[in-house]
Design a protein around this motif. Structure first.
Motif, PDB file in Angstrom:
ATOM      1  N   CYS A 117       0.794  -1.292  -0.066  1.00 31.62           N
ATOM      2  CA  CYS A 117       0.130  -0.036  -0.022  1.00 31.62           C
ATOM      3  C   CYS A 117       0.974   1.121   0.186  1.00 31.62           C
ATOM      4  O   CYS A 117       2.049   1.274   0.473  1.00 31.62           O
ATOM      5  CB  CYS A 117      -1.114   0.023   1.190  1.00 31.62           C
ATOM      6  SG  CYS A 117      -2.195  -1.216   1.149  1.00 31.62           S
ATOM      7  N   PRO A 118       0.417   2.302  -0.607  1.00 30.78           N
ATOM      8  CA  PRO A 118       1.327   3.396  -0.684  1.00 30.78           C
ATOM      9  C   PRO A 118       1.320   4.098   0.890  1.00 30.78           C
ATOM     10  O   PRO A 118       0.728   3.726   1.705  1.00 30.78           O
ATOM     11  CB  PRO A 118       0.482   4.651  -1.585  1.00 30.78           C
ATOM     12  CG  PRO A 118      -1.107   3.995  -1.443  1.00 30.78           C
ATOM     13  CD  PRO A 118      -0.792   2.463  -1.208  1.00 30.78           C
ATOM     14  N   GLU A 119       1.949   5.277   0.843  1.00 22.96           N
ATOM     15  CA  GLU A 119       2.415   5.770   2.179  1.00 22.96           C
ATOM     16  C   GLU A 119       1.258   6.341   2.851  1.00 22.96           C
ATOM     17  O   GLU A 119       1.168   6.232   4.023  1.00 22.96           O
ATOM     18  CB  GLU A 119       3.686   7.053   1.848  1.00 22.96           C
ATOM     19  CG  GLU A 119       3.821   7.680   3.319  1.00 22.96           C
ATOM     20  CD  GLU A 119       4.947   8.887   2.688  1.00 22.96           C
ATOM     21  OE1 GLU A 119       5.238   9.437   3.844  1.00 22.96           O
ATOM     22  OE2 GLU A 119       5.162   8.841   1.610  1.00 22.96           O
ATOM     23  N   ASN A 120       0.495   7.089   2.222  1.00 23.63           N
ATOM     24  CA  ASN A 120      -1.042   7.383   2.745  1.00 23.63           C
ATOM     25  C   ASN A 120      -1.895   6.509   2.675  1.00 23.63           C
ATOM     26  O   ASN A 120      -3.273   6.887   3.212  1.00 23.63           O
ATOM     27  CB  ASN A 120      -1.126   8.674   2.066  1.00 23.63           C
ATOM     28  CG  ASN A 120      -0.104   9.922   2.045  1.00 23.63           C
ATOM     29  OD1 ASN A 120       0.453  10.026   3.142  1.00 23.63           O
ATOM     30  ND2 ASN A 120       0.162  10.468   0.890  1.00 23.63           N
TER      31      ASN A 120
ATOM     32  N   CYS B 239      -6.214  -1.574  -0.434  1.00 22.64           N
ATOM     33  CA  CYS B 239      -5.711  -0.376   0.257  1.00 22.64           C
ATOM     34  C   CYS B 239      -6.680   0.883   0.633  1.00 22.64           C
ATOM     35  O   CYS B 239      -7.395   1.189  -0.420  1.00 22.64           O
ATOM     36  CB  CYS B 239      -4.504   0.129  -0.591  1.00 22.64           C
ATOM     37  SG  CYS B 239      -3.275  -1.063  -0.709  1.00 22.64           S
ATOM     38  N   VAL B 240      -6.686   1.183   1.798  1.00 27.03           N
ATOM     39  CA  VAL B 240      -7.589   2.360   2.052  1.00 27.03           C
ATOM     40  C   VAL B 240      -6.943   3.674   2.324  1.00 27.03           C
ATOM     41  O   VAL B 240      -6.199   3.515   3.046  1.00 27.03           O
ATOM     42  CB  VAL B 240      -8.584   1.806   3.407  1.00 27.03           C
ATOM     43  CG1 VAL B 240      -9.272   2.807   3.815  1.00 27.03           C
ATOM     44  CG2 VAL B 240      -9.272   0.523   3.227  1.00 27.03           C
ATOM     45  N   CYS B 241      -7.340   4.706   1.639  1.00 23.95           N
ATOM     46  CA  CYS B 241      -6.566   6.015   2.034  1.00 23.95           C
ATOM     47  C   CYS B 241      -6.767   6.467   3.227  1.00 23.95           C
ATOM     48  O   CYS B 241      -7.924   6.171   3.812  1.00 23.95           O
ATOM     49  CB  CYS B 241      -7.024   7.122   0.733  1.00 23.95           C
ATOM     50  SG  CYS B 241      -6.548   6.624  -0.683  1.00 23.95           S
ATOM     51  N   ALA B 242      -6.001   6.960   3.898  1.00 26.62           N
ATOM     52  CA  ALA B 242      -5.802   7.740   5.075  1.00 26.62           C
ATOM     53  C   ALA B 242      -6.935   8.999   5.113  1.00 26.62           C
ATOM     54  O   ALA B 242      -7.137   9.360   4.224  1.00 26.62           O
ATOM     55  CB  ALA B 242      -4.584   8.133   5.651  1.00 26.62           C
ATOM     56  N   ASP B 243      -7.585   9.305   6.307  1.00 26.33           N
ATOM     57  CA  ASP B 243      -8.328  10.559   6.250  1.00 26.33           C
ATOM     58  C   ASP B 243      -7.538  11.795   5.541  1.00 26.33           C
ATOM     59  O   ASP B 243      -6.322  11.871   5.946  1.00 26.33           O
ATOM     60  CB  ASP B 243      -8.775  10.872   7.530  1.00 26.33           C
ATOM     61  CG  ASP B 243      -9.591   9.871   8.251  1.00 26.33           C
ATOM     62  OD1 ASP B 243     -10.082   9.169   7.328  1.00 26.33           O
ATOM     63  OD2 ASP B 243      -9.884   9.688   9.452  1.00 26.33           O
TER      64      ASP B 243
ATOM     65  N   LYS C 217      -3.167   6.076  -5.521  1.00 30.20           N
ATOM     66  CA  LYS C 217      -2.144   6.019  -4.765  1.00 30.20           C
ATOM     67  C   LYS C 217      -2.210   6.714  -3.530  1.00 30.20           C
ATOM     68  O   LYS C 217      -1.244   6.974  -2.837  1.00 30.20           O
ATOM     69  CB  LYS C 217      -0.575   5.862  -5.218  1.00 30.20           C
ATOM     70  CG  LYS C 217      -0.322   4.933  -6.135  1.00 30.20           C
ATOM     71  CD  LYS C 217       1.213   4.865  -6.644  1.00 30.20           C
ATOM     72  CE  LYS C 217       1.547   3.814  -7.658  1.00 30.20           C
ATOM     73  NZ  LYS C 217       2.916   3.887  -8.069  1.00 30.20           N
ATOM     74  N   CYS C 218      -3.553   7.293  -3.404  1.00 33.23           N
ATOM     75  CA  CYS C 218      -3.655   8.196  -2.281  1.00 33.23           C
ATOM     76  C   CYS C 218      -2.637   9.237  -2.044  1.00 33.23           C
ATOM     77  O   CYS C 218      -2.344   9.968  -0.989  1.00 33.23           O
ATOM     78  CB  CYS C 218      -3.680   7.152  -0.895  1.00 33.23           C
ATOM     79  SG  CYS C 218      -4.655   6.034  -0.595  1.00 33.23           S
TER      80      CYS C 218
END
Length: 229
Positions: A165-168, A181-185, A191-192
């Protein structure tokens, strides 16, 4: 004898029965389609029935075990002549236990259980592999007539690829052997990488304007053709 103008308790019984029957029919009609896609009801000694009867708040209706809110927690499609679970099967994505044994199912069911993150017990025909393979379950037990996949694993806790998953974003289970992969808030997009909330007003504004322009163009084109003819 009841006073004039009042009905006796005995005369109210048929009305009460009719009302209960009507409510029961209405409730039956509101059942998810996956619960009624196979005729009959859950057998008393099936794994789904035993699971449902252990909790008084749960109810058996048609082929489903439901909670008070109507959420599917168990689904029994045993011996339904199914080659695949069917288009209504995603309605059971909240199920904890599902029985699909005694069906001529295709072997590869991995994508069928997309989003079934609550599933803990899956009963399959003996010749059908557990979705996600043996690494997606705590135990896989084969019997003469069926195969039981039990204890769905969270592969996010065991994957050896920290860069999946990407960094965010963060890893989240998405069904047996499936990850997402779930994007952060505050992040969205590919790739968020995009920060901030998704611009819904701008998106629908552009979409609406484009649709209106195309509609006007088609209307003028049709009008010119009508005049020319």
């Amino acid at each position: 004898m009841a006073p004039r103008g009042q009905r006796s308790p005995a005369s109210l019984v048929p009305w009460a029965a009719a009302l209960l029957l009507a409510l029961g029919v209405e409730r039956a009609l509101a059942l998810p389609k996956v619960c009624t896609q196979c005729p009959g009801s859950v057998q008393n000694l099936s794994e789904v029935a035993l699971y449902c009867k252990r909790t008084p708040e749960l109810m058996l209706h048609a082929r489903c075990c439901l909670n008070q809110k109507g959420t599917i927690l168990g689904l029994d499609l045993h011996n339904c002549s199914l080659k695949d679970p069917g288009p209504n099967f995603p309605q059971a994505h909240t199920a904890v236990i599902i029985d699909l044994q005694a069906n001529p199912l295709k072997d590869d069911l991995a994508s069928t259980f997309h989003g079934f993150i609550q599933l803990q017990i899956l009963v399959l025909p003996q010749d059908v592999n557990c979705p996600g393979g043996i690494n997606a379950w705590n135990t896989v037990t084969s019997y003469r007539d069926n195969q039981i996949c039990q204890g769905q694993k969270n592969l996010c806790n065991s994957t050896g690829n920290p860069e999946m998953c990407p960094e965010n974003g963060s890893c989240a289970p998405n069904g047996p052997g499936l990850l997402q992969c779930v994007c952060a808030d505050g992040f969205h997009g590919y790739k968020c990488m995009r920060q901030g909330s998704f611009p819904l007003l701008m998106f629908f504004g552009i979409l609406g304007s484009t649709t209106l322009c195309i509609s006007l163009l088609l209307w003028r084109t049709q009008r010119r053709k009508a005049k020319a003819s």
